[in-house]
Write an enzyme that holds these catalytic residues in place. Structure first.
Site, PDB file in Angstrom:
ATOM      1  N   ASP A  51      35.723  34.927 -25.859  1.00  0.00           N
ATOM      2  CA  ASP A  51      36.241  36.268 -25.577  1.00  0.00           C
ATOM      3  C   ASP A  51      36.870  36.312 -24.190  1.00  0.00           C
ATOM      4  OD1 ASP A  51      35.832  39.441 -26.344  1.00  0.00           O
ATOM      5  OD2 ASP A  51      35.675  39.080 -24.189  1.00  0.00           O
ATOM      6  N   TYR A  56      41.731  39.169 -17.134  1.00  0.00           N
ATOM      7  CA  TYR A  56      40.883  38.115 -16.564  1.00  0.00           C
ATOM      8  C   TYR A  56      41.701  37.019 -15.891  1.00  0.00           C
ATOM      9  CZ  TYR A  56      37.258  39.996 -19.757  1.00  0.00           C
ATOM     10  OH  TYR A  56      36.378  40.783 -20.457  1.00  0.00           O
ATOM     11  N   LYS A  81      42.498  40.891 -25.032  1.00  0.00           N
ATOM     12  CA  LYS A  81      42.591  42.347 -24.955  1.00  0.00           C
ATOM     13  C   LYS A  81      43.852  42.765 -24.200  1.00  0.00           C
ATOM     14  CE  LYS A  81      37.607  42.073 -24.229  1.00  0.00           C
ATOM     15  NZ  LYS A  81      37.468  40.841 -23.449  1.00  0.00           N
ATOM     16  N   HIS A 114      41.584  47.367 -24.336  1.00  0.00           N
ATOM     17  CA  HIS A 114      40.524  47.086 -23.366  1.00  0.00           C
ATOM     18  C   HIS A 114      39.755  48.344 -22.945  1.00  0.00           C
ATOM     19  CE1 HIS A 114      39.427  43.766 -20.262  1.00  0.00           C
ATOM     20  NE2 HIS A 114      38.382  44.529 -20.519  1.00  0.00           N
TER      21      HIS A 114
END
Length: 284
Positions: A51, A56, A81, A114
Site C-alpha cells: 500500500d 508518499y 492513492k 486519499h
C-alpha cells in the site's frame, strides 16, 4: 466473521476481487535503498499486499522493488492513492497516469481517494474519474480513505460503483465503530491504516495482560483483533524482524472477552487529523 489462516489469506471485496488481509504499508519509506530492501524482504516473507500513495513520494521505489523481487506482478495486490491537490475529474486521470508510470505497471489493483477534503462536489468528480478508470479495466477495484459516514452518504447518493474499500485510521484507541458498522451494512471493506497506533499502545496494561496470556507481543494482539473484526491491515515497518512478527498472527485466537476488553479501550483518539477538518498537508 471469516479470519484468514495465513499471510496469503484473502478476503473478497464487493466486486468479487480478493485482497490479502495482511499487507505492508510504506508511508514515510523514502530512503531508496532502505525502502527497496524492506519491500523485497516483505515479498520474500510472503506479503502480497503493498500500500503506497502519490504523496508518499515512493511509488517509483515500490515499482522497482516489485520488479526486482522476482515475484510476478499479478501476484502482488498493489494500491496507491490520489492526493488532495490532484482531486477533480481531469486532474485525477492525469494523476493516475503519473502513478502508473512511477509504479512501472499497466494496471492497479486498487486506487483510492486519499482524503474526502471539504468539497463534496470535488470528491464526487474524483470518484467519477475512478469509475471511468475502473470501467476501462485500468484498475481492478476503487475505493476511498478517511471517509466518515456522511462522506460515504454523499458519495453513495450519486455513484455508479459502491467503493470496495474505506481505508481509515483504526486501532484500539480509535475503534471507529460507527464507520465500520455503516461500511459493513453497505458491503464496503474496512482497511486500517496505523493499525497498531504507531506503537503508542506498547505499555497499555490491558493489551499487555492479553499479550502475556497468549505469549504474543502487543502488536500481534492488536493485529489479531483487527483480523477477527474482518479488517484488512497494512502495518508499516522497514525492519524484517518486525515484519515477520507482524505476520505471525495465525496460530492463536482472541476470546470474545479479549475482543470486548480491547474494544473497551476506545478513546476516540486520533493520531492523524479529523477528516472533517483536514484539507491538505498530511498523509497517512
Amino acid at each position: 466473521m471469516k479470519v484468514v489462516e495465513n499471510l496469503q489469506g484473502t478476503l473478497t471485496l464487493n466486486n468479487g476481487l480478493v485482497i490479502p488481509q495482511v499487507g505492508l504499508g510504506v508511508y514515510k519509506m523514502t530512503d531508496e535503498a532502505e525502502a527497496n530492501f524492506a519491500i523485497q524482504s516483505a515479498l520474500r516473507m510472503g506479503y502480497r499486499l503493498i500500500d503506497t500513495a502519490a504523496i508518499y513520494e515512493n511509488e517509483q521505489i515500490v515499482g522497482q522493488a516489485i520488479k526486482e523481487s522476482g515475484v510476478n506482478r499479478e501476484e502482488v495486490f498493489l494500491t496507491t492513492k490520489v492526493w488532495n491537490s490532484d482531486q477533480g475529474y481531469d486532474e485525477t486521470l492525469k494523476a493516475f497516469d503519473t502513478s502508473l508510470n512511477k509504479l512501472q505497471t499497466n494496471y492497479l489493483d486498487l486506487y483510492l481517494i486519499h482524503w474526502p477534503g471539504k468539497s463534496k462536489e470535488k470528491y464526487r468528480e474524483t470518484w467519477r474519474a475512478l469509475e471511468q478508470l475502473y470501467s476501462e479495466g485500468a484498475v481492478k477495484a476503487i475505493g476511498v480513505c478517511n471517509f466518515q459516514v456522511h462522506h460515504l452518504e454523499g458519495l453513495l447518493a450519486v455513484c455508479n460503483e459502491v467503493p470496495a474499500i474505506n481505508q481509515i485510521e483504526n486501532h484500539p484507541y480509535l475503534t471507529q465503530e460507527k464507520v465500520r458498522k455503516y461500511c459493513q451494512e453497505k458491503n464496503i471493506m474496512v482497511e486500517a491504516w496505523s493499525p497498531i497506533a504507531r506503537n503508542r499502545l506498547a505499555n497499555e496494561p490491558t493489551l499487555n495482560h492479553i499479550a502475556k496470556k497468549h505469549n504474543k507481543s502487543v502488536s500481534q494482539i492488536i493485529l489479531r483483533w483487527h483480523l477477527q473484526n474482518g479488517t484488512v491491515v497494512i502495518p508499516k515497518s522497514i525492519h524484517p524482524e518486525r515484519m515477520k512478527e507482524n505476520s505471525e498472527l495465525f496460530d492463536f485466537q482472541l476470546s470474545l472477552e479479549d475482543m470486548k476488553n480491547i474494544n473497551a479501550l476506545n478513546k476516540g483518539e486520533r493520531i492523524g487529523p479529523d477528516p472533517d477538518q483536514f484539507e491538505n498537508g498530511f498523509a497517512n
